[in-house]
Design an enzyme around this catalytic site. Structure first.
Site, PDB file in Angstrom:
ATOM      1  N   CYS A  14      42.874  -0.533  21.984  1.00  0.00           N
ATOM      2  CA  CYS A  14      42.942   0.574  21.033  1.00  0.00           C
ATOM      3  C   CYS A  14      41.706   1.452  21.206  1.00  0.00           C
ATOM      4  O   CYS A  14      40.577   0.953  21.131  1.00  0.00           O
ATOM      5  CB  CYS A  14      43.025   0.023  19.610  1.00  0.00           C
ATOM      6  SG  CYS A  14      42.596   1.191  18.329  1.00  0.00           S
ATOM      7  N   CYS A  22      39.587   1.489  18.154  1.00  0.00           N
ATOM      8  CA  CYS A  22      38.818   0.237  18.045  1.00  0.00           C
ATOM      9  C   CYS A  22      37.599   0.284  18.964  1.00  0.00           C
ATOM     10  O   CYS A  22      36.521  -0.199  18.602  1.00  0.00           O
ATOM     11  CB  CYS A  22      39.692  -0.961  18.409  1.00  0.00           C
ATOM     12  SG  CYS A  22      41.229  -1.062  17.469  1.00  0.00           S
ATOM     13  N   ASP A  31      20.988  26.368  48.594  1.00  0.00           N
ATOM     14  CA  ASP A  31      19.886  26.284  49.554  1.00  0.00           C
ATOM     15  C   ASP A  31      20.466  26.707  50.909  1.00  0.00           C
ATOM     16  O   ASP A  31      21.682  26.623  51.114  1.00  0.00           O
ATOM     17  CB  ASP A  31      19.362  24.850  49.609  1.00  0.00           C
ATOM     18  CG  ASP A  31      18.318  24.679  50.689  1.00  0.00           C
ATOM     19  OD1 ASP A  31      17.350  25.455  50.689  1.00  0.00           O
ATOM     20  OD2 ASP A  31      18.488  23.788  51.536  1.00  0.00           O
ATOM     21  N   ASP A  80      20.651  19.938  50.013  1.00  0.00           N
ATOM     22  CA  ASP A  80      20.954  18.786  50.857  1.00  0.00           C
ATOM     23  C   ASP A  80      20.592  17.466  50.188  1.00  0.00           C
ATOM     24  O   ASP A  80      20.828  16.407  50.742  1.00  0.00           O
ATOM     25  CB  ASP A  80      20.260  18.900  52.217  1.00  0.00           C
ATOM     26  CG  ASP A  80      18.746  18.963  52.101  1.00  0.00           C
ATOM     27  OD1 ASP A  80      18.209  18.648  51.025  1.00  0.00           O
ATOM     28  OD2 ASP A  80      18.099  19.334  53.091  1.00  0.00           O
TER      29      ASP A  80
END
Length: 705
Positions: free
Chosen positions: A10, A13, A399, A595
């Site tokens: 659940c 729950c 980059d 990178d």
């Protein structure tokens, strides 16, 4: 350490259990992953966690080793599903008997036969719900689905609507049965998407091969990988030649050639050749182990939509209960002729339709499926919040070197000045760069092509963002960019040359320059074009390279803006400046792609840090929010497409659940809808939302179709 939560079926729950666990000192950061049914916590907190679980959810068991429990858990799932099905069939038969012979059963004294048959059916399928409601009542938790179903059916029995009371419980049980099966199937599908864990390794000992668990193999040992087997650990090929399938790691279907001296990574599948491999790192540090850990941990970082639904359901259910109470009591007291039985019935319809399961189950499942689908394409997203952020990208910053370009440099021109010769210029530059690991330095040494005696070099010093200073044969040699020449006051009229340029000075005299060429990646242009198609407004490139090089790359790729000659700290400052300039800072996001090694500070600073080519790179996986395992910038567009599809599915589920529930709440309040229709609507919405969420598992982006 990760533990399995057996019996946790659940979502509400799970949310309550997580809330209670976090109240315990030492468990403040405990996060339950409902989709994977696991929880991370320190091992020393295990007794305290079990005590909380026993108090809050007695039917849930904490299993110490998730991996060893998978078979046991599957058997339990089958056994539980079989038991539930038997009870549903028995209750259906009794309900059918109660309908067919209702008049005869009702005519018995005090209608005892009717009560016996229908209440038997009621308790067969309803007892788990009633027991949970009573247990929660004792703990003063009044507002959950168990409480709603118990009150609704008890009210129906009180006004002698026994068939409807049984029908509500029966259809609720049927809905729970199908819902649990759908969730379990989705869990298994998600697990299959990222199931690249090798089962064994062929360890070579004393000339013989022994099959062992990958966890038992240590770095430095030799393993043998037969044709068709999965590579169990990261290592280096010491003998053999083959092609390996990397699709499980990168999403790239083209096999990769490997031979002696080349690396292989755990999770790859060997082709036709026999490979002998020296293990370079233990299984816990291997690529496959880190990928699995990232995907399993991703659900801990919840998207804003998930957080909203969790908070919404906390207030939604009590509000509906109070509304139902008002609907049952106020109209009979206010309107002439209104009866309590009529309005109590309408209030019961309101309670039945109000259960928020469709939302609290399907939304986390949708995000988890999106993360799993991305991982199948070699895209590791570290959380649903980052998946959400990808859908709102306004600015993407790249980059240059190693990201948009290959980062593979070669010397294309040597231009001497002031009486120096080409070979002399190349020799002193190579000697000055002898200790540098930068790709440019490696290209210069490769062009020189001769051994360099390190004894000739002294006082070696790297100048960040500028270049190298070293004593070569007693002469001061400077090798670096144009800024280095200006900084040292060396006269230099060569400032604007196409390509990456290394300027060299010897004892304060400008000796000439070396041109280094770097090639743009084949899919870099496609990456920029696809991002613009997805509505990214601003694409920027940052580089420490020269202005002329940056301008050429930006022009060729169609990049909106570029900034050249930046030091690492300059890149961070520029990203912060770009973030501050976003038109709508709350909704619009900035992503930086690098990178993953040299750009870690900028990756960490961006809203979404993307590391590309992170296969085997610790820095990439640690710093980034999204890791593209294939060295291809166009995969960012694939990540955005998956994120947007996942967001679409989540929004569909929110609209579907709330609109249908609102519609039936209105019908119920006006007496148009019955409890039967309310149950069909509630169960149907939950199942539809779950099946809709599972579509993210099989989604294939258009960029790969």
């Amino acid at each position: 350490m990760r533990y399995k939560l057996a019996g946790l079926d659940c979502a509400g729950c799970a949310a309550r259990l997580e809330q209670e666990l976090r109240r315990v000192k030492g468990l403040e950061k405990a996060t339950i992953n409902f989709a994977a049914r696991n929880v991370d916590m320190p091992p020393e907190m295990l007794p305290a966690a079990r005590e909380v679980i026993a108090r809050v959810e007695p039917d849930v068991r904490l299993i110490e080793t998730a991996g060893d429990a998978s078979g046991e858990e599957k058997d339990e799932e089958k056994e539980e599903a079989g038991r539930s099905l038997y009870l549903i069939v028995a209750a259906t038969l009794l309900l059918g008997m109660g309908f067919i012979f209702n008049e005869r059963l009702h005519r018995t004294p005090y209608s005892w036969a009717e009560y016996a048959v229908l209440l038997a059916a009621y308790f067969l399928v309803g007892w788990p719900v009633i027991r949970a409601a009573l247990r929660n009542l004792i703990r003063r938790r009044f507002f959950d689905e168990n409480f709603l179903m118990t009150i609704a059916t008890a009210g129906a029995i009180a006004i002698h609507q026994l068939p409807e009371a049984v029908g509500v419980m029966l259809f609720y049980a049927v809905g729970e049965y199908f819902q649990e099966r759908a969730v379990n199937r989705s869990r298994r599908s998600i697990a299959a998407l990222v199931d690249i864990r090798p089962e064994y390794a062929n360890l070579k000992l004393n000339g013989e091969s022994k099959r062992v668990r990958p966890e038992e193999v240590e770095a430095g040992q030799i393993i043998v990988i037969k044709p068709g087997e999965r590579v169990p650990l990261d290592g280096e090929v010491v003998d053999g030649f083959s092609f390996v399938d990397t699709s499980a790691l990168t999403g790239e279907a083209v096999p990769r050639k490997v031979e002696k001296g080349e690396p292989v990574l755990a999770g790859m599948i060997n082709g036709q050749g026999l490979l002998t491999v020296r293990v370079t790192r233990p299984f816990g540090e291997s690529s496959v182990a880190r990928i699995l850990e990232l995907v399993e941990n991703a659900a801990a970082r919840k998207a804003p939509t998930e957080q909203f639904i969790t908070a919404f359901s906390r207030y939604y259910t009590p509000a509906v209960v109070l509304g139902a109470l008002a609907l049952a009591v106020i109209p009979p007291l206010v309107f002439p002729g209104a009866t309590f039985s009529t309005w109590v019935y309408r209030a019961l319809v309101l309670l039945v339709i109000s259960c928020p399961c469709a939302l609290v189950v399907s939304i986390p499942l949708g995000y988890f499926g999106g993360i799993g689908a991305a991982s199948r394409q070699g895209i590791l997203v570290k959380g649903a919040n980052f998946l959400d952020a990808l859908t709102g990208l306004h600015t993407v910053v790249f980059d240059k070197t190693g990201t948009l370009t290959k980062g593979v440099f070669r010397v294309t021109q040597v231009v001497p000045y002031n009486g120096f010769q080409e070979d002399e210029l190349l020799a002193v530059a190579a000697a000055a760069e002898v200790y540098s690991s930068h790709p440019i330095a490696q290209s210069i040494r490769a062009a020189y092509g001769q051994e360099i005696d390190p004894e000739r070099i002294g006082e070696y010093r790297e100048i960040p963002g500028h270049g190298i200073s070293a004593m070569v044969d007693g002469k001061r040699v400077l090798a670096g960019n144009d800024r280095l020449m200006h900084r040292e006051g060396i006269a230099n009229e060569v400032c604007n040359v196409a390509g990456t340029v290394i300027h060299v000075a010897v004892d304060g005299t400008f000796a000439g320059y070396i041109v280094i060429s770097d090639e743009v990646k084949p899919d870099a242009g496609e990456a920029v074009a696809r991002l613009k198609e997805f509505g990214v407004k601003n694409i920027v490139m940052l580089t420490g390279d020269e202005e002329a090089v940056a301008r050429r790359v930006a022009r060729d790729l169609g990049i909106d803006a570029y900034y050249a000659g930046l030091l690492p700290e300059d890149k961070v400052a520029k990203v912060e400046e770009l973030e501050a300039g976003l038109p709508d800072r709350r909704r619009q996001k900035l992503a930086f792609m690098g990178d993953g090694i040299n750009d870690a500070p900028v990756i960490t600073r961006a809203d979404v840090g993307v590391a590309m080519g992170g296969l085997g790179s610790d820095a990439a996986i640690e710093a980034a929010d999204v890791v593209l395992m294939e060295d291809a910038p166009s995969r960012l567009a694939t990540a955005i497409e998956i994120a947007r599809y996942t967001g679409l599915i989540v929004r569909q589920n929110v609209v579907l659940a709330l609109s249908i529930k609102a519609f039936f709440l209105i019908l119920g309040a006006f007496g148009v809808a019955t409890i039967w229709e309310a149950v069909f609507a509630d169960v149907g919405v939950a199942l539809a939302a779950i099946f809709n969420a599972s579509r993210t598992l099989s989604y294939r982006p258009s960029t790969l179709k």
